[in-house]
Scaffold this motif. Structure first.
Motif, PDB file in Angstrom:
ATOM      1  N   VAL A   1       0.837  -1.201   0.000  1.00 43.00           N
ATOM      2  CA  VAL A   1       0.000   0.000   0.000  1.00 43.00           C
ATOM      3  C   VAL A   1       0.874   1.253   0.000  1.00 43.00           C
ATOM      4  N   PHE A   2       1.950   1.196   0.771  1.00 39.43           N
ATOM      5  CA  PHE A   2       2.845   2.361   0.852  1.00 39.43           C
ATOM      6  C   PHE A   2       3.432   2.704  -0.512  1.00 39.43           C
ATOM      7  N   PHE A   3       3.978   1.717  -1.202  1.00 42.32           N
ATOM      8  CA  PHE A   3       4.629   2.021  -2.479  1.00 42.32           C
ATOM      9  C   PHE A   3       3.619   2.360  -3.568  1.00 42.32           C
ATOM     10  N   ASN A   4       2.402   1.826  -3.485  1.00 39.65           N
ATOM     11  CA  ASN A   4       1.360   2.276  -4.410  1.00 39.65           C
ATOM     12  C   ASN A   4       1.102   3.769  -4.216  1.00 39.65           C
ATOM     13  N   GLY A   5       0.990   4.178  -2.953  1.00 40.93           N
ATOM     14  CA  GLY A   5       0.771   5.596  -2.663  1.00 40.93           C
ATOM     15  C   GLY A   5       1.968   6.450  -3.022  1.00 40.93           C
ATOM     16  N   ALA A   6       3.167   5.943  -2.781  1.00 46.05           N
ATOM     17  CA  ALA A   6       4.378   6.710  -3.084  1.00 46.05           C
ATOM     18  C   ALA A   6       4.501   6.986  -4.578  1.00 46.05           C
ATOM     19  N   ARG A   7       4.162   5.986  -5.378  1.00 44.40           N
ATOM     20  CA  ARG A   7       4.228   6.200  -6.834  1.00 44.40           C
ATOM     21  C   ARG A   7       3.230   7.266  -7.268  1.00 44.40           C
ATOM     22  N   GLN A   8       2.039   7.231  -6.670  1.00 47.22           N
ATOM     23  CA  GLN A   8       1.044   8.268  -6.958  1.00 47.22           C
ATOM     24  C   GLN A   8       1.554   9.638  -6.522  1.00 47.22           C
ATOM     25  N   TYR A   9       2.197   9.688  -5.337  1.00 48.40           N
ATOM     26  CA  TYR A   9       2.728  10.956  -4.818  1.00 48.40           C
ATOM     27  C   TYR A   9       3.763  11.532  -5.795  1.00 48.40           C
ATOM     28  N   ILE A  10       4.627  10.674  -6.305  1.00 53.35           N
ATOM     29  CA  ILE A  10       5.661  11.118  -7.237  1.00 53.35           C
ATOM     30  C   ILE A  10       5.042  11.611  -8.540  1.00 53.35           C
ATOM     31  N   ASN A  11       4.036  10.912  -9.015  1.00 53.80           N
ATOM     32  CA  ASN A  11       3.364  11.364 -10.241  1.00 53.80           C
ATOM     33  C   ASN A  11       2.748  12.746 -10.055  1.00 53.80           C
ATOM     34  N   ASN A  12       2.193  13.012  -8.887  1.00 55.46           N
ATOM     35  CA  ASN A  12       1.637  14.335  -8.617  1.00 55.46           C
ATOM     36  C   ASN A  12       2.723  15.397  -8.574  1.00 55.46           C
ATOM     37  N   LEU A  13       3.878  15.060  -8.016  1.00 54.78           N
ATOM     38  CA  LEU A  13       4.993  16.008  -7.992  1.00 54.78           C
ATOM     39  C   LEU A  13       5.464  16.337  -9.411  1.00 54.78           C
ATOM     40  N   ARG A  14       5.516  15.338 -10.252  1.00 57.41           N
ATOM     41  CA  ARG A  14       6.023  15.547 -11.616  1.00 57.41           C
ATOM     42  C   ARG A  14       5.094  16.429 -12.443  1.00 57.41           C
ATOM     43  N   LYS A  15       3.825  16.402 -12.118  1.00 59.84           N
ATOM     44  CA  LYS A  15       2.872  17.237 -12.856  1.00 59.84           C
ATOM     45  C   LYS A  15       3.135  18.720 -12.641  1.00 59.84           C
ATOM     46  N   LYS A  16       3.765  19.072 -11.539  1.00 65.28           N
ATOM     47  CA  LYS A  16       4.021  20.478 -11.230  1.00 65.28           C
ATOM     48  C   LYS A  16       5.239  21.020 -11.964  1.00 65.28           C
TER      49      LYS A  16
ATOM     50  N   LEU B   1      12.122  14.101  -2.227  1.00 65.44           N
ATOM     51  CA  LEU B   1      11.168  13.277  -1.486  1.00 65.44           C
ATOM     52  C   LEU B   1      11.924  12.188  -0.733  1.00 65.44           C
ATOM     53  N   THR B   2      11.610  12.040   0.548  1.00 61.29           N
ATOM     54  CA  THR B   2      12.149  10.946   1.356  1.00 61.29           C
ATOM     55  C   THR B   2      11.001  10.024   1.738  1.00 61.29           C
ATOM     56  N   LEU B   3      11.171   8.739   1.457  1.00 59.93           N
ATOM     57  CA  LEU B   3      10.175   7.717   1.757  1.00 59.93           C
ATOM     58  C   LEU B   3      10.693   6.813   2.865  1.00 59.93           C
ATOM     59  N   LEU B   4       9.813   6.416   3.781  1.00 57.51           N
ATOM     60  CA  LEU B   4      10.197   5.523   4.880  1.00 57.51           C
ATOM     61  C   LEU B   4       9.140   4.437   5.048  1.00 57.51           C
ATOM     62  N   THR B   5       9.553   3.173   4.875  1.00 54.63           N
ATOM     63  CA  THR B   5       8.638   2.041   5.022  1.00 54.63           C
ATOM     64  C   THR B   5       8.551   1.610   6.482  1.00 54.63           C
TER      65      THR B   5
ATOM     66  N   VAL C   1       9.125  -3.415  -3.502  1.00 51.21           N
ATOM     67  CA  VAL C   1      10.073  -2.342  -3.801  1.00 51.21           C
ATOM     68  C   VAL C   1      10.679  -2.551  -5.183  1.00 51.21           C
ATOM     69  N   GLY C   2      10.894  -3.825  -5.585  1.00 49.39           N
ATOM     70  CA  GLY C   2      11.364  -4.080  -6.939  1.00 49.39           C
ATOM     71  C   GLY C   2      10.362  -3.603  -7.971  1.00 49.39           C
ATOM     72  N   ARG C   3       9.089  -3.892  -7.716  1.00 49.24           N
ATOM     73  CA  ARG C   3       8.031  -3.440  -8.625  1.00 49.24           C
ATOM     74  C   ARG C   3       7.944  -1.918  -8.644  1.00 49.24           C
ATOM     75  N   PHE C   4       8.136  -1.281  -7.493  1.00 47.96           N
ATOM     76  CA  PHE C   4       8.086   0.180  -7.403  1.00 47.96           C
ATOM     77  C   PHE C   4       9.187   0.818  -8.247  1.00 47.96           C
ATOM     78  N   ILE C   5      10.408   0.315  -8.120  1.00 47.29           N
ATOM     79  CA  ILE C   5      11.519   0.899  -8.879  1.00 47.29           C
ATOM     80  C   ILE C   5      11.339   0.651 -10.371  1.00 47.29           C
ATOM     81  N   ASP C   6      10.881  -0.545 -10.744  1.00 47.54           N
ATOM     82  CA  ASP C   6      10.602  -0.803 -12.158  1.00 47.54           C
ATOM     83  C   ASP C   6       9.516   0.135 -12.673  1.00 47.54           C
ATOM     84  N   GLY C   7       8.523   0.418 -11.832  1.00 48.03           N
ATOM     85  CA  GLY C   7       7.471   1.347 -12.223  1.00 48.03           C
ATOM     86  C   GLY C   7       7.999   2.758 -12.430  1.00 48.03           C
ATOM     87  N   LEU C   8       8.898   3.194 -11.566  1.00 49.00           N
ATOM     88  CA  LEU C   8       9.510   4.511 -11.740  1.00 49.00           C
ATOM     89  C   LEU C   8      10.289   4.585 -13.050  1.00 49.00           C
ATOM     90  N   ARG C   9      10.946   3.486 -13.380  1.00 51.70           N
ATOM     91  CA  ARG C   9      11.709   3.455 -14.634  1.00 51.70           C
ATOM     92  C   ARG C   9      10.763   3.581 -15.824  1.00 51.70           C
TER      93      ARG C   9
END
Length: 708
Positions: free
Chosen positions: A361-376, A382-386, A418-426
């Motif tokens: 759930v955390f990394f799903n939200g983190a990816r959304q958070y990053i997408n919102n930042l990029r729109k600006k 950003l610092t993330l802590l699991t 976390v592997g899926r999260f980083i691949d998603g960022l890529r």
């Protein structure tokens, strides 16, 4: 009658012997010094229990059983034994409830037998021993513990847990600290250069300023380099421990830093070190992060504040709540403009997890958070802590059954997401313009060796991947991350920031320190020293502060240990402009909504002034000022509560708040003197009033030494 008495006596013997039996079951005869400790403490407890009144025997047996069980579970979680400092957390209902919610024992058979044996002691307890039997029992215990002490001293390169029963270490650690002769700190100028100044003398790996415009720091709770296959090989570690294959695959084009040190236990200390470019405290004293609340100039030199001043928007997002350890205030004080905890997430956990949101759930939200930042389209940090790999671990029972322990199961789950999260960022294109650092706040260690409690995680992903080596040679640590990011971005580095840059190559070795698993470690001049709290030190030639003990690891007979403790004391106190005076500020004008009725003083505490330490012969001055912004017709009721070891303290007189109506201001101010040290001291401000709002205008705790 005799048979019933026999059951009681056998049960007490069993309870006292079970720690030794558990050690034999797990490790055979490989830890003889620890067996002496288990048996010696067991004999001592048995003698005392048999000599006390029968009505007292059951409570003592239960205390014994619960302490031994807690020691086993703490070691399973963090690979260390309990110390008296842990009492402050064990007495915290919020911390304990979060830790035991969904808790599954690592050694259920041992814990179950301990508790069962303790309860059977109540079955018609045998009569008290006489003085002769007590003397014989004490003599046997004394001989065993004397032998253990001599053997422990000769084998102090071994982990503490291999040499001590949990209760034995708990008592010895407390007595040693109480009786240790203060050596006094050295001056900061006398510290080794590598522990007090920035080092940018290395050859740069990235030509000019880095290409990335954004910075993402991913902090994985408790993860050690042991889980990464290439780091494991680089450090020469052979084990069948779980491998984080998904993390390794998703960072295959990154720079790995195998020799990477975390400097202490506890998340708030790790965050301070990585975000402020300084060593966290090499002791259990009040974290430096709290001292930043009184030191605005030093807080302004931390990484988020520097980036905010340079035009970046700065964000902190963690999976757990923010109130524990006052991370809401600390993160704001060091320059994060937006600070969010578990309350930010809208996706629900698929199963309950008391600490916060699980890693998926955390990394799903983190990816959304990053997408919102990029729109600006503005640069961001950003610092993330699991939190999923924190005991009791965010996994289901079904998932846990597939692994050797719940801890390992939670690491496997983190690896997947976390592997899926980083691949998603890529895939999202984030890695094209973002510097990513994957690290850990602390290490939850491994039973392979106690030094793994000082081994963290260091992975760098940058657009300049062709210019960066796959394996970064040399020793680095959390202390280096602030300098590394500022160096990469081409920003000026504040004078108080120390460390080396990951984006430079250095020919010379460097100093490194850590305090984990009850050992103070120091690497200097190609030699590694290790000292335990009870004063034993060893030294030997080594290239790293991490790894197995050096071949020439010999007892230090040159008083180097005294110097190490003096260095640690100086590093611990460096944030204090006047070491004899400390000012802690816990409020900066925040507005808080009050409950209609107080349900829990713990969960509804308005201010997180918790777990403070006051030295002997010190005077503490407390000043609290609150304004009622909105109040019902009958007003707002506020109360300041004082707790020591989380028990209500009534020996400090002061006048509490009057009833406040809208627009009125209330103030509480008082001082008290401490002839003896006080630990785990907390102030709780609670209040109630339907639809009430209060503004916390001031909450200051000033600690002065040698002043009445």
């Amino acid at each position: 009658m005799k048979k019933i008495d026999h059951v009681s006596s056998v049960a007490l013997i069993a309870a006292c012997c079970l720690p030794a039996v558990g050690r034999l079951w797990e490790n055979g005869l490989s830890e003889p010094v620890g067996l002496f400790s288990d048996v010696g403490v067991g004999v001592l407890f048995f003698a005392l229990a048999r000599s006390c009144p029968p009505w007292l025997r059951l409570p003592l047996a239960l205390i014994w059983a619960l302490f031994q069980a807690a020691a086993v579970e703490l070691f399973a979680a963090l690979q260390r034994l309990p110390t008296w400092h842990d009492l402050r957390y064990l007495a915290d209902p919020d911390f304990v409830s979060a830790s035991i919610d969904g808790f599954r024992l690592s050694s259920p058979w041992l814990v179950g037998l301990l508790v069962a044996a303790a309860l059977l002691v109540a079955v018609k307890p045998a009569r008290r021993w006489g003085n002769r039997a007590l003397a014989l029992g004490l003599a046997m215990a004394f001989c065993l513990l004397l032998e253990q002490g001599m053997a422990s001293r000769q084998n102090d390169e071994q982990p503490v847990a291999a040499r001590y029963n949990g209760l034995h270490w708990f008592v010895e650690d407390a007595l040693t600290e109480a009786l240790r002769e203060e050596t006094g700190p050295i001056t900061e100028d006398a510290l080794p250069a590598g522990l007090r100044q920035l080092d940018l003398e290395g050859r740069t790996l990235v030509a000019g300023k880095g290409q990335a415009k954004n910075v993402l720091i991913v902090v994985l709770e408790g993860i050690t380099g042991l889980y990464h296959p290439e780091m494991r090989r680089a450090m020469g570690v052979e084990t069948d421990e779980l491998v984080m294959d998904n993390l390794a695959a998703s960072t295959a084009d990154g720079m790995l830093v195998p020799d990477f040190t975390v400097h202490s236990h506890q998340t708030i200390r790790g965050l301070y070190s990585m975000l402020c470019g300084d060593y966290s405290k090499l002791s259990y004293e009040t974290p430096k992060a709290f001292e930043l609340l009184q030191n605005a100039s030093r807080a302004g030199e931390c990484l988020p504040a520097q980036m905010a001043a340079g035009g970046w928007s700065t964000h902190f997002l963690q999976a757990s709540g923010l109130q524990f350890m006052a991370k809401d205030k600390v993160m704001e004080s060091i320059g994060f403009q937006k600070v969010h905890g578990s309350g930010w997430f809208t996706e629900a956990n698929p199963f309950p997890f008391e600490w916060g949101v699980i890693d998926e759930v955390f990394f799903n939200g983190a990816r959304q958070y990053i997408n919102n930042l990029r729109k600006k389209r503005a640069p961001w940090m950003l610092t993330l802590l699991t939190v999923g790999t924190h005991q009791p671990y965010g996994v289901t029972d079904e998932a846990a059954e597939r692994y050797s322990s719940r801890k390992i199961a939670s690491v496997a789950e983190l690896d997947r997401v976390v592997g899926r999260f980083i691949d998603g960022l890529r895939r999202d294109g984030v890695l094209k313009d973002t510097l990513v650092i994957v690290t850990s706040d602390e290490s939850h260690g491994s039973d392979l060796a106690d030094w793994i409690s000082s081994w963290g995680l260091g992975i760098v992903l940058a657009p300049e991947k062709q210019q960066l080596p796959r394996i970064k040679v040399g020793g680095y640590g959390l202390v280096d991350l602030t300098a590394s990011v500022l160096d990469y971005l081409g920003l000026a580095i504040p004078p108080s920031v120390i460390g080396r840059s990951l984006f430079r190559d250095y020919d010379q070795s460097r100093d490194m320190v850590s305090f984990t698993a009850s050992k103070l470690r120091w690497l200097t001049g190609g030699k590694r020293f290790e000292c335990t709290d009870n004063g034993g030190c060893r030294g030997g030639r080594a290239a790293s502060i991490l790894g197995d003990p050096p071949a020439d690891f010999r007892r230090d007979n040159k008083s180097e240990g005294s110097r190490i403790f003096a260095i640690a004391q100086t590093l611990d106190n460096k944030l204090l402009a006047h070491p004899n005076s400390k000012v802690l500020q816990f409020a900066k004008g925040e507005v808080r909504k009050l409950p209609e009725k107080i349900g829990s003083e713990w969960s509804e505490n308005l201010v997180g002034a918790q777990y403070l330490d006051f030295p002997a012969e010190s005077t503490v001055h407390v000043s609290v000022r609150v304004k009622a912004v909105k109040a019902p017709s009958r007003g707002i009721n506020l109360n300041l509560l004082i707790k020591e070891w989380n028990e209500d303290s009534h020996d400090i007189p002061f006048d509490n708040f009057p009833v406040l109506h809208a627009g009125q201001e209330g103030k509480v101010e008082f001082s008290f003197y401490n002839p003896k040290p006080r630990q785990s001291f907390s102030f709780f401000l609670v209040g109630e009033g339907k639809n009430g709002l209060v503004k916390l205008e001031d909450f200051t705790v000033t600690i002065d030494r040698n002043r009445i």
